[in-house]
Design a protein around this motif. Structure first.
Motif, PDB file in Angstrom:
ATOM      1  N   THR A  36       0.853  -1.187   0.000  1.00 18.66           N
ATOM      2  CA  THR A  36       0.000   0.000   0.000  1.00 18.66           C
ATOM      3  C   THR A  36       0.892   1.242   0.000  1.00 18.66           C
ATOM      4  O   THR A  36       2.080   1.144  -0.283  1.00 18.66           O
ATOM      5  N   SER A  38       1.263   5.563  -1.147  1.00 18.91           N
ATOM      6  CA  SER A  38       0.962   6.317  -2.369  1.00 18.91           C
ATOM      7  C   SER A  38       1.757   5.796  -3.570  1.00 18.91           C
ATOM      8  O   SER A  38       1.294   5.869  -4.713  1.00 18.91           O
ATOM      9  N   PRO A  40       2.596   2.743  -4.979  1.00 19.79           N
ATOM     10  CA  PRO A  40       2.110   1.767  -5.976  1.00 19.79           C
ATOM     11  C   PRO A  40       0.763   2.107  -6.620  1.00 19.79           C
ATOM     12  O   PRO A  40       0.302   1.348  -7.468  1.00 19.79           O
ATOM     13  N   LEU A  66       1.265  -6.945   2.465  1.00 23.16           N
ATOM     14  CA  LEU A  66       2.370  -6.860   3.416  1.00 23.16           C
ATOM     15  C   LEU A  66       1.961  -6.581   4.849  1.00 23.16           C
ATOM     16  O   LEU A  66       2.549  -7.121   5.784  1.00 23.16           O
ATOM     17  N   ASP A  67       0.978  -5.670   5.012  1.00 23.56           N
ATOM     18  CA  ASP A  67       0.774  -5.150   6.366  1.00 23.56           C
ATOM     19  C   ASP A  67      -0.602  -4.527   6.526  1.00 23.56           C
ATOM     20  O   ASP A  67      -1.347  -4.363   5.557  1.00 23.56           O
ATOM     21  N   TYR A  80      -5.630  -0.602   5.237  1.00 18.78           N
ATOM     22  CA  TYR A  80      -4.994  -1.093   4.012  1.00 18.78           C
ATOM     23  C   TYR A  80      -5.930  -2.037   3.249  1.00 18.78           C
ATOM     24  O   TYR A  80      -5.836  -2.157   2.029  1.00 18.78           O
ATOM     25  N   GLY A 132       7.058  -0.761  -1.454  1.00 22.33           N
ATOM     26  CA  GLY A 132       7.451   0.641  -1.441  1.00 22.33           C
ATOM     27  C   GLY A 132       8.567   0.734  -0.414  1.00 22.33           C
ATOM     28  O   GLY A 132       9.009  -0.280   0.140  1.00 22.33           O
ATOM     29  N   GLY A 134       9.830   3.250   3.019  1.00 25.77           N
ATOM     30  CA  GLY A 134       9.593   4.415   3.871  1.00 25.77           C
ATOM     31  C   GLY A 134      10.772   5.372   3.786  1.00 25.77           C
ATOM     32  O   GLY A 134      11.874   4.986   3.394  1.00 25.77           O
ATOM     33  N   GLY A 140       7.287  -2.798   4.258  1.00 26.10           N
ATOM     34  CA  GLY A 140       6.111  -3.195   5.024  1.00 26.10           C
ATOM     35  C   GLY A 140       6.069  -2.222   6.186  1.00 26.10           C
ATOM     36  O   GLY A 140       6.220  -1.010   5.997  1.00 26.10           O
ATOM     37  N   PHE A 141       5.951  -2.735   7.405  1.00 27.46           N
ATOM     38  CA  PHE A 141       6.123  -1.872   8.574  1.00 27.46           C
ATOM     39  C   PHE A 141       7.295  -2.367   9.414  1.00 27.46           C
ATOM     40  O   PHE A 141       7.286  -2.300  10.633  1.00 27.46           O
ATOM     41  N   THR A 161       7.423   7.587  10.915  1.00 28.70           N
ATOM     42  CA  THR A 161       6.410   6.952  10.066  1.00 28.70           C
ATOM     43  C   THR A 161       5.017   7.494  10.393  1.00 28.70           C
ATOM     44  O   THR A 161       4.212   7.748   9.486  1.00 28.70           O
ATOM     45  N   ASN A 165       2.755   9.344   7.632  1.00 20.27           N
ATOM     46  CA  ASN A 165       1.452   8.804   7.227  1.00 20.27           C
ATOM     47  C   ASN A 165       0.281   9.658   7.706  1.00 20.27           C
ATOM     48  O   ASN A 165      -0.855   9.415   7.298  1.00 20.27           O
ATOM     49  N   ARG A 167      -0.566  12.456   6.807  1.00 23.11           N
ATOM     50  CA  ARG A 167      -1.199  13.179   5.701  1.00 23.11           C
ATOM     51  C   ARG A 167      -2.479  12.498   5.216  1.00 23.11           C
ATOM     52  O   ARG A 167      -3.335  13.138   4.626  1.00 23.11           O
ATOM     53  N   LYS A 202      12.791  10.045  -0.710  1.00 19.65           N
ATOM     54  CA  LYS A 202      13.201   8.642  -0.594  1.00 19.65           C
ATOM     55  C   LYS A 202      14.678   8.439  -0.945  1.00 19.65           C
ATOM     56  O   LYS A 202      15.198   7.318  -0.843  1.00 19.65           O
TER      57      LYS A 202
HETATM   58  C1  GLP Z   1       3.851   2.863   4.582  1.00 19.62           C
HETATM   59  C2  GLP Z   1       3.691   1.356   4.269  1.00 19.62           C
HETATM   60  C3  GLP Z   1       4.781   0.863   3.374  1.00 19.62           C
HETATM   61  C4  GLP Z   1       5.029   1.885   2.295  1.00 19.62           C
HETATM   62  C5  GLP Z   1       5.637   3.121   2.905  1.00 19.62           C
HETATM   63  C6  GLP Z   1       5.833   4.269   1.946  1.00 19.62           C
HETATM   64  O1  GLP Z   1       3.894   3.195   5.910  1.00 19.62           O
HETATM   65  N1  GLP Z   1       3.568   0.506   5.381  1.00 19.62           N
HETATM   66  O2  GLP Z   1       4.429  -0.412   2.840  1.00 19.62           O
HETATM   67  O3  GLP Z   1       5.925   1.378   1.349  1.00 19.62           O
HETATM   68  O4  GLP Z   1       4.985   3.516   4.078  1.00 19.62           O
HETATM   69  O5  GLP Z   1       4.629   4.921   1.659  1.00 19.62           O
HETATM   70  P1  GLP Z   1       4.446   5.893   0.445  1.00 19.62           P
HETATM   71  O6  GLP Z   1       4.440   5.039  -0.777  1.00 19.62           O
HETATM   72  O7  GLP Z   1       3.117   6.554   0.663  1.00 19.62           O
HETATM   73  O8  GLP Z   1       5.589   6.832   0.458  1.00 19.62           O
END
Ligand code: GLP
Length: 240
Positions: A36, A38, A40, A66-67, A80, A132, A134, A140-141, A161, A165, A167, A202
């Motif tokens: 999950t 933004s 993918p 994943l989570d 998710y 993705g 972080g 994942g987490f 984190t 998140n 936002r 990133k």
């Molecule tokens: C989240 C998810 C991750 C994701 C990451 C990045 O907290 N658990 O699986 O890859 O943070 O998020 P974003 O793609 O919104 O930058």
């Protein structure tokens, strides 16, 4: 690790979707490991387009996510499960009974994690895992720590984190402080892994992952243990 640097987010998304579609065409009853966040969303849009164009069929596909936040209900629009329904599952011919996300409502989260780990090894391993990353290098987490967990587990989220998140939530106080997540071993059990990153925020995490060292302060660096990982990113994410 193989790296593919794309000019735009759209190009990145198309590239990731092509790789996933290729797995699906070769093995219609494949297991897709999904993520999950933004990042993918564009990839899922492209998979929906390919499905509508008759290029890919989800009817025999199983998915494992994943989570999930904990605690959270699947009806919460920040869960998710809800994200996956809205961004992919509702728009393709996947059998929702074969789409798995860790249970954010479980009375006993540790038991739910053990059950999820068993489920992933029973239906899986994933033929391809989408990730993705972080800003702090989490996957994942799996947050940076002196020791990383191998299997699916309950985890606390770091302040960074929670802030990143926030936002998506009405306020930072609404972000759950815990999550259920596949462990590093669960993720590494996938046959193939693609990890997506865009934007300058990133860049530091991507640079650390690509150093080729196993550093628990950057959980994504553990992907160096896997023989088939492709990093798909834009120029900004590759900036460092
Ligand atoms: C989240 C998810 C991750 C994701 C990451 C990045 O907290 N658990 O699986 O890859 O943070 O998020 P974003 O793609 O919104 O930058």
């Amino acid at each position: 690790m193989k790296t593919i640097v794309c000019k735009t987010y759209e190009e990145m998304s198309a590239c990731a979707a092509d790789i996933i579609a290729d797995v699906m065409k070769k093995k219609p009853a494949c297991v897709l490991g999904l993520a999950t966040g933004s990042t993918p969303v564009g990839t899922y849009k492209e998979l929906i387009r390919k499905h509508r164009a008759g290029e890919i069929d989800f009817s025999a596909v199983t998915t494992v996510n994943l989570d999930e936040y904990y605690p959270i209900s699947p009806e919460n629009d920040q869960s998710y499960r809800y994200f996956m329904n809205v961004n992919l599952f509702d728009h393709v011919n996947v059998d929702k009974a074969k789409t798995y996300v860790p249970d954010g409502t479980a009375a006993d989260p540790d038991e739910a994690c053990a059950a999820y780990e068993a489920l992933v090894s029973k239906v899986g391993p994933a033929d391809i895992q989408v990730l993705g990353i972080g800003q702090n290098g989490h996957i994942g987490f799996n947050e940076p720590d002196s020791a990383l967990e191998v299997a699916t587990h309950v985890t606390g989220l770091t302040d960074s984190t929670i802030r990143a998140n926030a936002r998506f939530f009405a306020s930072v106080e609404d972000v759950p402080t815990k999550a259920l997540t596949m462990g590093i071993g669960t993720i590494l059990s996938a046959k193939k892994i693609i990890i997506l990153a865009n934007g300058a925020a990133k860049a530091a995490a991507v640079a650390k992952m690509l150093e080729g060292k196993l550093d628990t302060s950057c959980p994504a660096s553990m992907l160096n243990l896997h023989a088939d990982v492709t990093v798909i990113c834009d120029e900004a994410a590759m900036g460092q």
